[in-house]
Design an enzyme around this catalytic site. Structure first.
Site, PDB file in Angstrom:
ATOM      1  N   ASP A 213     -12.911  12.333 -74.815  1.00  0.00           N
ATOM      2  CA  ASP A 213     -14.219  11.637 -74.864  1.00  0.00           C
ATOM      3  C   ASP A 213     -14.741  11.237 -73.769  1.00  0.00           C
ATOM      4  O   ASP A 213     -13.859  11.379 -72.458  1.00  0.00           O
ATOM      5  CB  ASP A 213     -13.791  10.111 -75.674  1.00  0.00           C
ATOM      6  CG  ASP A 213     -12.832   9.169 -75.088  1.00  0.00           C
ATOM      7  OD1 ASP A 213     -12.054   9.775 -74.389  1.00  0.00           O
ATOM      8  OD2 ASP A 213     -13.286   7.980 -74.999  1.00  0.00           O
TER       9      ASP A 213
ATOM     10  N   GLU B 293     -10.484   6.754 -74.987  1.00  0.00           N
ATOM     11  CA  GLU B 293     -10.215   6.340 -73.922  1.00  0.00           C
ATOM     12  C   GLU B 293     -11.235   5.450 -73.333  1.00  0.00           C
ATOM     13  O   GLU B 293     -10.963   4.420 -72.646  1.00  0.00           O
ATOM     14  CB  GLU B 293      -9.754   7.336 -72.813  1.00  0.00           C
ATOM     15  CG  GLU B 293      -8.868   6.921 -71.550  1.00  0.00           C
ATOM     16  CD  GLU B 293      -9.864   6.242 -70.476  1.00  0.00           C
ATOM     17  OE1 GLU B 293      -9.175   5.733 -69.608  1.00  0.00           O
ATOM     18  OE2 GLU B 293     -10.780   6.714 -70.486  1.00  0.00           O
TER      19      GLU B 293
END
Lengths: 476, 476
Positions: free
Chosen positions: A100, A166
């Site tokens: 991400d 994250e």
């Protein structure tokens, strides 16, 4: 080993356009984890990774993590768990990364389209996620592919754990890691995370420590609602008056923490540790550049790096509930919450720090004779992490750096926290190494994020070489 | 005079429905001065007043004030200037009020439609502007009409100045008042402003003093941009650390101002002044109710009222540029601006206060040995106002209160500032009286603003009676 590595290296060079193309495809998927509307793109990115891994012959699972705690209508993106190789005679290395990215809009000030990888003549490759952390994640895949095409035996079994949250607190991951420490990750011999950066732009580093972070709220309340300072000024005890006096008792201009007992918990600097600071590629000029000023506490690099990496620091972040807009408002805020945090280091203990912070704040408040109400509490806590830079995992990485970059790496810590590092260490009981690919100017969370082509291509070689050396490094 | 006043009083009672109807019409015009889209309604309200005044035989001017400084496409609403009577043998009284109102939406939590006057069985009349300040403004018009219908000679020449921007900083008015002090207002013998409130709900008051307000910014800057506390904590001198230490040096929990030299400028309390505090209708319970807590500095009413009215106070309002949202953000703010203000009282001088504040802040900062940059500056300043409560203007008002309400009024000050009061005093050189109509629970700027029917109707009598007494009161 040398000829094998050489074959792998030249294959990486041959495939470099293909690897950049792979990164282009990944950057083109706007996998922004903090925006609910982008969640399908985050999931699409997971499938892209899974498909690439399957094509390379890895066994892959997309592990669901349930609903997002702060938005229960939203599924968390899956964790991509993968294994490449299952040879009992080889070491098994667990690698972590995230697929991400931070939000990005052209209108934020990007010079190029953030979700299009733009490769300049100078080799800078701009795009959201290029360095954080799609480049490093694809580095592992590229290393596998280059081994296959070079017909070089892959030196280890590779376990992969790539998450999609994250940039939004790694929701759900900690539980998974803790559960799989004796499950999916059971045969890992060491852990390698490629999700941080060189200290500068020229010299690679290996990172063996992180500070933790205890974040506190000091809440002081008095009146039932905000008051007008004309009507009530002079008659009511004002929570802001008490709060600024509390905050002023915590730390001084020179960074000295004034809370009794904090510094007593800090591990003394050993001679061996001290030598790690000699020759680190870092100048005060670099620091001034990144600060945008010369308002440093220290005048030399060693004191500065120690203050950043291995000593605690206390920062006052702000106040919730007070007037914070431009202009002038004559308000007496009824309830204010001061926010500060302490970066913690070996051998500080979270609970003990919480206790002495609460005691100091309460004792200080008691001297005021205030009728207001005080609460002090940790908002979040996170432990420090310090690995042994002498472990075979680090020795192997050090050799790989020398082989690829021709220099011995700096051994660094970081001042910030990457909580997942500690989770991997605790769950697997194995040494964890932070092995960065990008450099300090990549602008991970900023506009115009980039990864230098050289760092990407040599970084793929570095990850592969690390696996070769780690396969051979003796235990002691 | 008694029979004349009696005739006027009974006429007010007879016309009470008509007067409430007039207030209904005024409240129905949503003359919100702070909302550009409502500007036509503000202008409509000016015309409503002008038309009513003309019907009563007053000469009226709508004085344009030009464009709104912070929105140059918008015309400021006109000031309604009016004169009723021009008899050289009568005193001339200048009255001020405002016809604009605070914003109000039903959805803010109003129990009734804010722009519909809702008269309850209990006599409470809810509606935006009912007490602030349409009721008092119409009070003057109603007093004229009741005199006409009762066939009682109007005792004074009445000059009226009604503005439409009071709730948005009285834009443009100060210049007009200063210009017209020797012009339109030249023959005023005294000034009366009905735009404040009783100290409580039972006992009327006359207000003879206001505190001024000097509002300061303390700006501390260091780094070129906000920093991450993990990366930079311990290495950079943090502006917030310096700022909270500055703010902590200003005042203590008990309201004691710690800036050297401030208290030296405060006029000593005289015996005569002290007697004004005896018997004032005010209890600590009232204060606790309005505070919503018992976190007062003093335990007795006299100390409390003196602290509110005639001693300076220092309030810390907040910090611009720091983290102020809920949650936890690990930022080191690069530039922070602390905001605080000092309520000033006789005989403090604005410039002298500015000087000693700047000196104290600079001296304190100098002790830190900080490399950060400090600026301290006044954001706005405003002087205190104190009139003589023995002036014939006050004596007349006091007699009117006794006649209408059967009690001697409290002589009060207010802790806040009403800058226009001082402007009228300076421009005309005459005594200014604050003669409130509404009570402390009217909620002028809140939801469910109301004016009690009794305060409105007896208030009309009060304004009329005041004009009778003021006509007869000897100079000494």
């Amino acid at each position: 080993m040398a000829p094998q590595i050489d074959g792998f290296f030249s294959q990486v060079d041959s495939l470099s356009s293909h690897f950049i193309d792979r990164l282009s495809k990944a950057v083109a998927i706007p996998s922004v984890s903090s925006e609910a509307a982008r969640r399908p793109d985050v999931v699409r990115m997971a499938h892209f990774l899974a498909d690439e891994l399957k094509t390379l012959g890895a066994s892959v699972e997309l592990r669901p993590l349930g609903k997002q705690p702060d938005n229960p209508e939203l599924d968390l993106p899956p964790v991509v768990l993968a294994r490449y190789g299952n040879d009992k005679n080889k070491r098994t290395i667990l690698v972590y990364g995230h697929y991400d990215v931070q939000p990005a809009e052209k209108s934020d000030g990007w010079a190029t389209e953030p979700f299009t990888l733009s490769v300049g003549e100078d080799g800078r490759m701009f795009g959201r996620g290029s360095t954080d952390d799609k480049g490093p994640v694809l580095g592992w895949l590229n290393a596998i592919e280059a081994h296959q095409k070079a017909n070089v035996d892959f030196p280890v079994n590779l376990l992969m754990c790539f998450e999609g949250m994250e940039e939004y607190g790694s929701e759900g991951l900690e539980e998974l890691i803790q559960k799989e420490g004796k499950g999916y990750f059971a045969d890992a011999d060491a852990v390698c995370i490629s999700d941080n950066y060189w200290l500068g732009t020229e010299k690679p580093c290996l990172t063996y420590g992180l500070r933790g972070c205890n974040y506190y709220g000091v809440e002081i309340s008095g009146p039932g609602a905000d008051l007008h300072s004309g009507v009530f000024g002079g008659t009511a005890q004002e929570p802001m008056t008490d709060l600024v006096r509390i905050l002023a008792s915590l730390v001084d201009t020179h960074g000295k923490i004034l809370i009794p007992g904090i510094m007593d918990q800090v591990a003394p600097v050993t001679k061996e540790e001290e030598t790690l600071y000699d020759g680190i590629s870092f100048t005060m000029e670099t620091l001034h550049d990144s600060l945008g000023s010369k308002t440093t506490i220290f005048e030399d690099t060693k004191s500065t790096l120690m203050a950043r990496w291995r000593f605690p620091s206390l920062s006052i972040h702000g106040i919730e509930g007070a007037f914070s807009a431009p202009g002038a408002k004559t308000v007496i805020p009824a309830k204010v919450i001061g926010k500060f945090s302490i970066r913690i280091v070996p051998n500080m203990e979270i609970e003990k720090v919480n206790e002495i912070v609460a005691k100091h704040v309460n004792d200080t408040f008691a001297t005021f004779g205030s009728k207001n109400t005080l609460k002090v509490y940790p908002i979040h806590t996170g432990n420090w992490w310090a690995a042994s830079p002498n472990h075979w995992n680090f020795r192997a990485a050090s050799k790989a750096v020398e082989r690829v970059w021709g220099v011995q790496p700096d051994f660094t810590r970081e001042g910030g926290s990457i909580p997942i590092t500690l989770t991997f260490e605790q769950s697997t009981g194995k040494n964890v190494l932070l092995l960065p690919m990008g450099s300090s100017t990549d602008g991970a969370h900023s506009i115009n994020e980039k990864l230098d082509k050289k760092n990407y291509i040599e970084g793929i070689k570095l990850l592969g070489a690390y696996l070769h050396y780690v396969a051979e490094e003796p235990q002691q």
